[in-house]
Motif scaffolding. Structure first.
Motif, PDB file in Angstrom:
ATOM      1  N   MET A   1     -11.652 -17.950 -12.597  1.00 28.38           N
ATOM      2  CA  MET A   1     -12.593 -17.060 -12.735  1.00 28.38           C
ATOM      3  C   MET A   1     -12.438 -16.181 -14.231  1.00 28.38           C
ATOM      4  O   MET A   1     -11.163 -15.805 -14.392  1.00 28.38           O
ATOM      5  N   ILE A   2     -13.418 -16.072 -15.087  1.00 33.05           N
ATOM      6  CA  ILE A   2     -13.015 -15.361 -16.420  1.00 33.05           C
ATOM      7  C   ILE A   2     -13.415 -14.001 -16.242  1.00 33.05           C
ATOM      8  O   ILE A   2     -14.538 -13.460 -15.512  1.00 33.05           O
ATOM      9  N   SER A   3     -12.398 -12.965 -16.338  1.00 37.69           N
ATOM     10  CA  SER A   3     -12.642 -11.500 -16.399  1.00 37.69           C
ATOM     11  C   SER A   3     -13.459 -11.000 -17.590  1.00 37.69           C
ATOM     12  O   SER A   3     -13.484 -11.589 -18.673  1.00 37.69           O
ATOM     13  N   LYS A   4     -13.773  -9.703 -17.386  1.00 39.76           N
ATOM     14  CA  LYS A   4     -14.577  -9.146 -18.144  1.00 39.76           C
ATOM     15  C   LYS A   4     -13.569  -8.493 -19.496  1.00 39.76           C
ATOM     16  O   LYS A   4     -13.982  -9.015 -20.736  1.00 39.76           O
ATOM     17  N   GLY A   5     -12.358  -8.604 -19.303  1.00 38.49           N
ATOM     18  CA  GLY A   5     -11.438  -8.380 -20.069  1.00 38.49           C
ATOM     19  C   GLY A   5     -11.121  -9.686 -21.152  1.00 38.49           C
ATOM     20  O   GLY A   5     -10.935  -9.402 -22.346  1.00 38.49           O
ATOM     21  N   ASP A   6     -11.160 -10.827 -20.483  1.00 41.04           N
ATOM     22  CA  ASP A   6     -10.892 -11.966 -21.197  1.00 41.04           C
ATOM     23  C   ASP A   6     -12.123 -12.152 -22.249  1.00 41.04           C
ATOM     24  O   ASP A   6     -11.831 -12.708 -23.552  1.00 41.04           O
ATOM     25  N   LYS A   7     -13.355 -11.753 -21.914  1.00 42.14           N
ATOM     26  CA  LYS A   7     -14.490 -11.734 -22.712  1.00 42.14           C
ATOM     27  C   LYS A   7     -14.239 -10.806 -23.889  1.00 42.14           C
ATOM     28  O   LYS A   7     -14.471 -11.128 -25.076  1.00 42.14           O
ATOM     29  N   LEU A   8     -13.959  -9.788 -23.429  1.00 39.96           N
ATOM     30  CA  LEU A   8     -13.567  -8.531 -24.617  1.00 39.96           C
ATOM     31  C   LEU A   8     -12.600  -9.094 -25.630  1.00 39.96           C
ATOM     32  O   LEU A   8     -12.789  -8.974 -26.948  1.00 39.96           O
ATOM     33  N   ILE A   9     -11.419  -9.408 -25.219  1.00 41.72           N
ATOM     34  CA  ILE A   9     -10.313 -10.059 -26.032  1.00 41.72           C
ATOM     35  C   ILE A   9     -10.951 -11.306 -26.795  1.00 41.72           C
ATOM     36  O   ILE A   9     -10.809 -11.258 -28.212  1.00 41.72           O
ATOM     37  N   GLY A  10     -11.932 -12.120 -26.441  1.00 38.76           N
ATOM     38  CA  GLY A  10     -12.216 -13.133 -27.153  1.00 38.76           C
ATOM     39  C   GLY A  10     -13.206 -12.566 -28.383  1.00 38.76           C
ATOM     40  O   GLY A  10     -13.335 -13.092 -29.386  1.00 38.76           O
ATOM     41  N   GLN A  11     -14.045 -11.309 -27.650  1.00 39.60           N
ATOM     42  CA  GLN A  11     -15.047 -10.977 -29.055  1.00 39.60           C
ATOM     43  C   GLN A  11     -14.098 -10.305 -30.172  1.00 39.60           C
ATOM     44  O   GLN A  11     -14.538 -10.473 -31.202  1.00 39.60           O
ATOM     45  N   ARG A  12     -13.045  -9.578 -29.504  1.00 35.15           N
ATOM     46  CA  ARG A  12     -12.051  -8.997 -30.357  1.00 35.15           C
ATOM     47  C   ARG A  12     -11.316 -10.052 -31.326  1.00 35.15           C
ATOM     48  O   ARG A  12     -11.236  -9.835 -32.678  1.00 35.15           O
ATOM     49  N   VAL A  13     -11.053 -11.183 -30.983  1.00 33.45           N
ATOM     50  CA  VAL A  13     -10.656 -12.304 -31.725  1.00 33.45           C
ATOM     51  C   VAL A  13     -11.475 -12.648 -32.752  1.00 33.45           C
ATOM     52  O   VAL A  13     -11.024 -12.900 -34.090  1.00 33.45           O
ATOM     53  N   LYS A  14     -12.636 -12.894 -32.535  1.00 34.79           N
ATOM     54  CA  LYS A  14     -13.746 -13.429 -33.217  1.00 34.79           C
ATOM     55  C   LYS A  14     -13.991 -12.223 -34.417  1.00 34.79           C
ATOM     56  O   LYS A  14     -13.880 -12.725 -35.497  1.00 34.79           O
ATOM     57  N   GLU A  15     -13.987 -10.825 -34.000  1.00 38.34           N
ATOM     58  CA  GLU A  15     -14.174  -9.854 -35.034  1.00 38.34           C
ATOM     59  C   GLU A  15     -13.178 -10.057 -35.919  1.00 38.34           C
ATOM     60  O   GLU A  15     -13.276 -10.112 -37.304  1.00 38.34           O
ATOM     61  N   LEU A  16     -12.043 -10.086 -35.517  1.00 38.77           N
ATOM     62  CA  LEU A  16     -10.783 -10.083 -36.468  1.00 38.77           C
ATOM     63  C   LEU A  16     -10.473 -11.466 -37.147  1.00 38.77           C
ATOM     64  O   LEU A  16     -10.277 -11.172 -38.434  1.00 38.77           O
ATOM     65  N   ARG A  17     -10.886 -12.589 -36.716  1.00 38.78           N
ATOM     66  CA  ARG A  17     -10.916 -13.779 -37.373  1.00 38.78           C
ATOM     67  C   ARG A  17     -11.926 -13.549 -38.434  1.00 38.78           C
ATOM     68  O   ARG A  17     -11.581 -13.907 -39.711  1.00 38.78           O
ATOM     69  N   MET A  18     -13.169 -13.046 -38.344  1.00 33.83           N
ATOM     70  CA  MET A  18     -14.368 -12.740 -39.413  1.00 33.83           C
ATOM     71  C   MET A  18     -13.733 -11.967 -40.481  1.00 33.83           C
ATOM     72  O   MET A  18     -13.883 -12.084 -41.616  1.00 33.83           O
ATOM     73  N   LYS A  19     -13.034 -11.021 -39.972  1.00 39.17           N
ATOM     74  CA  LYS A  19     -12.604  -9.920 -41.035  1.00 39.17           C
ATOM     75  C   LYS A  19     -11.663 -10.665 -42.011  1.00 39.17           C
ATOM     76  O   LYS A  19     -11.504 -10.124 -43.061  1.00 39.17           O
ATOM     77  N   GLN A  20     -10.739 -11.458 -41.431  1.00 39.52           N
ATOM     78  CA  GLN A  20      -9.576 -12.164 -42.112  1.00 39.52           C
ATOM     79  C   GLN A  20     -10.244 -13.520 -43.060  1.00 39.52           C
ATOM     80  O   GLN A  20      -9.835 -14.152 -43.735  1.00 39.52           O
ATOM     81  N   ASN A  21     -11.679 -13.502 -43.054  1.00 43.87           N
ATOM     82  CA  ASN A  21     -12.431 -14.876 -43.660  1.00 43.87           C
ATOM     83  C   ASN A  21     -11.909 -15.972 -43.258  1.00 43.87           C
ATOM     84  O   ASN A  21     -11.742 -16.883 -44.126  1.00 43.87           O
ATOM     85  N   LEU A  22     -11.610 -16.065 -41.727  1.00 43.18           N
ATOM     86  CA  LEU A  22     -10.939 -17.385 -41.441  1.00 43.18           C
ATOM     87  C   LEU A  22     -12.071 -18.103 -40.621  1.00 43.18           C
ATOM     88  O   LEU A  22     -12.881 -17.530 -39.680  1.00 43.18           O
ATOM     89  N   THR A  23     -12.315 -19.655 -40.785  1.00 45.55           N
ATOM     90  CA  THR A  23     -12.996 -20.225 -39.750  1.00 45.55           C
ATOM     91  C   THR A  23     -12.184 -20.426 -38.507  1.00 45.55           C
ATOM     92  O   THR A  23     -11.404 -20.246 -38.411  1.00 45.55           O
ATOM     93  N   GLN A  24     -13.100 -20.968 -37.555  1.00 48.25           N
ATOM     94  CA  GLN A  24     -12.426 -21.439 -36.217  1.00 48.25           C
ATOM     95  C   GLN A  24     -11.635 -22.424 -36.602  1.00 48.25           C
ATOM     96  O   GLN A  24     -10.283 -22.346 -35.866  1.00 48.25           O
ATOM     97  N   LYS A  25     -11.739 -23.395 -37.357  1.00 55.06           N
ATOM     98  CA  LYS A  25     -10.764 -24.313 -37.739  1.00 55.06           C
ATOM     99  C   LYS A  25      -9.468 -23.894 -37.981  1.00 55.06           C
ATOM    100  O   LYS A  25      -8.392 -24.166 -37.876  1.00 55.06           O
ATOM    101  N   GLU A  26      -9.590 -22.999 -39.075  1.00 56.54           N
ATOM    102  CA  GLU A  26      -8.455 -22.335 -39.897  1.00 56.54           C
ATOM    103  C   GLU A  26      -7.580 -21.520 -38.742  1.00 56.54           C
ATOM    104  O   GLU A  26      -6.308 -21.698 -38.772  1.00 56.54           O
TER     105      GLU A  26
END
Length: 70
Positions: A1-26
């Motif tokens: 089961m996926i927790s709310k915390g896992d979803k929030l962490i995933g969102q934060r990873v995306k935010e930080l990845r985008m701030k670093q101008n990284l693609t998902q592949k990178e």
């Protein structure tokens, strides 16, 4: 089961990845994962793995202090 915390962490990873101008592949290459795993992590489809936590923590901790998670 996926927790709310896992979803929030995933969102934060995306935010930080985008701030670093990284693609998902990178980001996947940096953490030795697959682009599809990064997609599923960011969208809350999979639980956060310790295998991703450590490398992404090192990568994103290199941001200036005001950019880090408080």
């Amino acid at each position: 089961m996926i927790s709310k915390g896992d979803k929030l962490i995933g969102q934060r990873v995306k935010e930080l990845r985008m701030k670093q101008n990284l693609t998902q592949k990178e980001l996947a290459e940096l953490v030795m994962g697959s682009p599809s795993s990064i997609t599923r992590l960011e969208t809350g489809q999979i639980m956060v793995s310790i295998l991703y936590c450590f490398p992404t923590n090192i990568l994103f901790c290199s941001l200036p202090m005001h950019e880090n998670i408080a």
